[in-house]
Each structure stands twice: as structure tokens, then as C-alpha cells.
Write a protein that holds these residues in place. Structure first.
Motif, PDB file in Angstrom:
ATOM      1  N   GLU A 137      -3.679 -11.089 -18.947  1.00 36.26           N
ATOM      2  CA  GLU A 137      -5.002 -10.606 -18.611  1.00 36.26           C
ATOM      3  C   GLU A 137      -5.541 -11.552 -17.758  1.00 36.26           C
ATOM      4  O   GLU A 137      -6.336 -11.412 -16.560  1.00 36.26           O
ATOM      5  CB  GLU A 137      -5.760 -10.669 -19.853  1.00 36.26           C
ATOM      6  N   SER A 138      -5.523 -12.946 -17.949  1.00 34.48           N
ATOM      7  CA  SER A 138      -6.195 -13.786 -17.074  1.00 34.48           C
ATOM      8  C   SER A 138      -5.863 -13.929 -15.440  1.00 34.48           C
ATOM      9  O   SER A 138      -6.396 -13.776 -14.517  1.00 34.48           O
ATOM     10  CB  SER A 138      -5.826 -15.078 -17.588  1.00 34.48           C
ATOM     11  N   GLY A 139      -4.606 -13.733 -15.385  1.00 31.49           N
ATOM     12  CA  GLY A 139      -3.928 -13.527 -14.138  1.00 31.49           C
ATOM     13  C   GLY A 139      -4.122 -12.050 -13.384  1.00 31.49           C
ATOM     14  O   GLY A 139      -4.662 -12.295 -12.353  1.00 31.49           O
ATOM     15  N   ARG A 140      -4.058 -11.125 -14.322  1.00 31.37           N
ATOM     16  CA  ARG A 140      -4.370  -9.648 -13.723  1.00 31.37           C
ATOM     17  C   ARG A 140      -5.704  -9.700 -13.279  1.00 31.37           C
ATOM     18  O   ARG A 140      -6.002  -9.156 -12.196  1.00 31.37           O
ATOM     19  CB  ARG A 140      -4.087  -8.659 -14.699  1.00 31.37           C
ATOM     20  N   VAL A 141      -6.715 -10.077 -14.029  1.00 29.77           N
ATOM     21  CA  VAL A 141      -7.940  -9.898 -13.613  1.00 29.77           C
ATOM     22  C   VAL A 141      -8.466 -10.567 -12.450  1.00 29.77           C
ATOM     23  O   VAL A 141      -9.217 -10.122 -11.564  1.00 29.77           O
ATOM     24  CB  VAL A 141      -9.212 -10.128 -14.708  1.00 29.77           C
ATOM     25  N   ALA A 142      -8.168 -12.138 -12.701  1.00 32.17           N
ATOM     26  CA  ALA A 142      -8.325 -12.933 -11.447  1.00 32.17           C
ATOM     27  C   ALA A 142      -7.999 -12.318 -10.022  1.00 32.17           C
ATOM     28  O   ALA A 142      -8.636 -12.297  -8.949  1.00 32.17           O
ATOM     29  CB  ALA A 142      -7.827 -14.295 -11.557  1.00 32.17           C
ATOM     30  N   TYR A 143      -6.711 -12.033 -10.210  1.00 32.40           N
ATOM     31  CA  TYR A 143      -5.939 -11.217  -8.987  1.00 32.40           C
ATOM     32  C   TYR A 143      -6.808  -9.915  -8.645  1.00 32.40           C
ATOM     33  O   TYR A 143      -6.887  -9.653  -7.193  1.00 32.40           O
ATOM     34  CB  TYR A 143      -4.380 -11.016  -9.208  1.00 32.40           C
ATOM     35  N   THR A 144      -6.916  -8.901  -9.537  1.00 33.41           N
ATOM     36  CA  THR A 144      -7.543  -7.880  -9.197  1.00 33.41           C
ATOM     37  C   THR A 144      -9.127  -8.184  -8.400  1.00 33.41           C
ATOM     38  O   THR A 144      -9.526  -7.333  -7.469  1.00 33.41           O
ATOM     39  CB  THR A 144      -7.600  -6.975 -10.279  1.00 33.41           C
ATOM     40  N   LEU A 145      -9.587  -8.905  -9.011  1.00 38.37           N
ATOM     41  CA  LEU A 145     -11.106  -9.121  -8.495  1.00 38.37           C
ATOM     42  C   LEU A 145     -10.946  -9.663  -7.172  1.00 38.37           C
ATOM     43  O   LEU A 145     -11.800  -9.365  -6.079  1.00 38.37           O
ATOM     44  CB  LEU A 145     -11.901 -10.326  -9.410  1.00 38.37           C
ATOM     45  N   GLU A 146     -10.125 -10.627  -6.862  1.00 39.52           N
ATOM     46  CA  GLU A 146      -9.824 -11.114  -5.470  1.00 39.52           C
ATOM     47  C   GLU A 146      -9.296  -9.835  -4.320  1.00 39.52           C
ATOM     48  O   GLU A 146      -9.892  -9.671  -3.480  1.00 39.52           O
ATOM     49  CB  GLU A 146      -8.885 -12.204  -5.460  1.00 39.52           C
ATOM     50  N   LEU A 147      -8.368  -9.059  -5.057  1.00 40.00           N
ATOM     51  CA  LEU A 147      -7.946  -8.130  -4.134  1.00 40.00           C
ATOM     52  C   LEU A 147      -8.997  -6.910  -3.861  1.00 40.00           C
ATOM     53  O   LEU A 147      -9.142  -6.619  -2.722  1.00 40.00           O
ATOM     54  CB  LEU A 147      -6.848  -7.398  -5.046  1.00 40.00           C
ATOM     55  N   LEU A 148     -10.002  -6.664  -4.805  1.00 44.51           N
ATOM     56  CA  LEU A 148     -10.759  -5.870  -4.565  1.00 44.51           C
ATOM     57  C   LEU A 148     -12.019  -6.454  -3.544  1.00 44.51           C
ATOM     58  O   LEU A 148     -12.592  -5.845  -2.638  1.00 44.51           O
ATOM     59  CB  LEU A 148     -11.645  -5.248  -5.671  1.00 44.51           C
ATOM     60  N   GLU A 149     -12.149  -7.734  -3.882  1.00 41.16           N
ATOM     61  CA  GLU A 149     -13.391  -8.322  -2.852  1.00 41.16           C
ATOM     62  C   GLU A 149     -12.508  -8.352  -1.111  1.00 41.16           C
ATOM     63  O   GLU A 149     -13.482  -7.891  -0.439  1.00 41.16           O
ATOM     64  CB  GLU A 149     -13.393  -9.830  -3.232  1.00 41.16           C
TER      65      GLU A 149
ATOM     66  N   ARG B  35       1.767 -21.126 -15.552  1.00 44.11           N
ATOM     67  CA  ARG B  35       1.047 -20.463 -14.259  1.00 44.11           C
ATOM     68  C   ARG B  35       1.406 -19.069 -14.338  1.00 44.11           C
ATOM     69  O   ARG B  35       2.364 -18.702 -14.745  1.00 44.11           O
ATOM     70  CB  ARG B  35       1.877 -21.061 -13.058  1.00 44.11           C
ATOM     71  N   VAL B  36       0.292 -18.366 -14.158  1.00 42.20           N
ATOM     72  CA  VAL B  36       0.342 -16.845 -14.019  1.00 42.20           C
ATOM     73  C   VAL B  36       0.272 -16.267 -12.995  1.00 42.20           C
ATOM     74  O   VAL B  36      -0.752 -16.543 -11.889  1.00 42.20           O
ATOM     75  CB  VAL B  36      -0.680 -16.265 -14.813  1.00 42.20           C
ATOM     76  N   GLY B  37       1.438 -15.525 -12.435  1.00 41.48           N
ATOM     77  CA  GLY B  37       1.529 -15.032 -11.025  1.00 41.48           C
ATOM     78  C   GLY B  37       1.293 -13.454 -10.922  1.00 41.48           C
ATOM     79  O   GLY B  37       1.728 -12.981 -12.014  1.00 41.48           O
ATOM     80  N   SER B  38       0.721 -13.284  -9.800  1.00 41.14           N
ATOM     81  CA  SER B  38       0.274 -11.537  -9.998  1.00 41.14           C
ATOM     82  C   SER B  38       0.602 -10.998  -8.583  1.00 41.14           C
ATOM     83  O   SER B  38       0.368 -11.807  -7.708  1.00 41.14           O
ATOM     84  CB  SER B  38      -1.105 -11.442 -10.247  1.00 41.14           C
ATOM     85  N   ARG B  39       0.918  -9.741  -8.424  1.00 41.33           N
ATOM     86  CA  ARG B  39       1.072  -9.139  -7.324  1.00 41.33           C
ATOM     87  C   ARG B  39       0.787  -7.589  -7.597  1.00 41.33           C
ATOM     88  O   ARG B  39       0.891  -6.876  -8.616  1.00 41.33           O
ATOM     89  CB  ARG B  39       2.386  -9.295  -6.541  1.00 41.33           C
ATOM     90  N   LEU B  40       0.328  -6.863  -6.444  1.00 40.84           N
ATOM     91  CA  LEU B  40       0.356  -5.601  -6.288  1.00 40.84           C
ATOM     92  C   LEU B  40       1.696  -4.810  -6.355  1.00 40.84           C
ATOM     93  O   LEU B  40       2.500  -5.260  -5.307  1.00 40.84           O
ATOM     94  CB  LEU B  40      -0.563  -4.842  -5.152  1.00 40.84           C
ATOM     95  N   VAL B  41       2.027  -3.736  -7.297  1.00 41.75           N
ATOM     96  CA  VAL B  41       3.116  -3.243  -7.380  1.00 41.75           C
ATOM     97  C   VAL B  41       3.125  -1.677  -6.807  1.00 41.75           C
ATOM     98  O   VAL B  41       4.078  -1.227  -6.652  1.00 41.75           O
ATOM     99  CB  VAL B  41       4.153  -3.611  -8.441  1.00 41.75           C
TER     100      VAL B  41
END
Length: 144
Positions: free
Chosen positions: A40-52, A86-92
Motif C-alpha cells: 500500500e505504501s508503494g502503490r499510494v505514493a506512486y499513484t499520487l505522483e502519477l496523478l500529479e 524497497r517498494v517499487g511500483s509501475r503502471l501495468v
């Protein structure tokens, strides 16, 4: 394009976390609830940055929020306290009203867990199509 979710090089956004003692079970392994929190920590941080970057704001009428509609987690290896994570995220994937984020949880180069989270864009009346300018940005992210 398919990516290997266990390969740290397949992720483009990272969050650093630490395993806490309370994240472990009676055998000293990081428990499944703690893994879900790391994801959740990785997904939320990534999604917020992505939408920004896409120009969407949580206060906009077009994308007033995201709700997690589905979460799949595959446990891949044990982790123990203490550990730097380390938590990595990407749009799939992108749907009409949703986006899917892939997440990998790593201790060093060792993959602890992988996940896919489907988030639905919602407005006051329920699921809302992703607005065209935001979709264009997300599609560019997906293609890169």
C-alpha cells in the motif's frame, strides 16, 4: 509490454521502508498484513505522483478519488526484522474507469512479494471514466 514483477529493474518508482518488530509473526517472519501495508505504501505514493504528473488533483471534479477495487499479493520469500525494504511500483494497465499498479517488495535484490492493485476513479455518483487529458498522460506512462 510484460515485465518480470520479481525484477527490481522493472519498476520506475521507489519508496524506502523498514520492517518493524511488530510486523513479524511468532516465527519471526514479516506477516501478511505487514506485506500488504508495504504494498500500500508503494502503490499510494506512486499513484499520487502519477496523478500529479497527469494534472489530476484529488479535489478535481473529474477525478475526485480512487478506491482500491482489487488487490492480489503473491508472497515470494521470507523477510525478517530488522530489514531495509524497497517498494517499487509501475503502471501495468489502464481501463475505462481504472488503473492497475504493479508493486514489488524487495529486501536488497531479493523479491519478498509482488502485487497488482486495481484502483477505480470515483466521483460523487460512483465510478467515473478517466478524463481524456489524464488518460493521455497515463497512456504515455504505460508506453514508457
Amino acid at each position: 509490454m510484460d515485465h518480470d514483477p520479481t525484477d527490481p529493474d522493472s519498476y520506475d518508482h521507489w519508496v524506502d521502508e523498514r520492517v518493524r518488530f511488530c510486523d513479524t509473526d511468532a516465527l519471526g517472519h514479516v506477516n501478511n498484513v505487514a506485506v500488504a501495508a508495504l504494498v500500500e505504501s508503494g502503490r499510494v505514493a506512486y499513484t499520487l505522483e502519477l496523478l500529479e504528473r497527469a494534472g489530476a488533483r484529488a479535489a478535481d471534479d473529474a477525478v475526485s478519488g480512487l478506491v482500491l477495487a482489487r488487490l492480489e499479493i503473491d508472497m515470494r520469500a521470507e523477510a525478517h526484522y530488522p530489514a531495509a525494504i524497497r517498494v517499487g511500483s509501475r503502471l501495468v494497465a489502464i481501463g475505462r474507469t481504472s488503473l492497475t499498479v504493479g508493486t514489488g517488495v524487495f529486501a536488497g535484490q531479493r523479491c519478498i512479494a509482488t502485487a497488482r492493485g486495481v484502483m477505480v476513479t470515483v466521483g460523487a455518483d460512483g465510478p467515473t471514466p478517466i478524463p481524456p487529458p489524464v488518460r493521455d498522460s497515463l497512456e504515455a506512462e504505460l508506453a514508457s
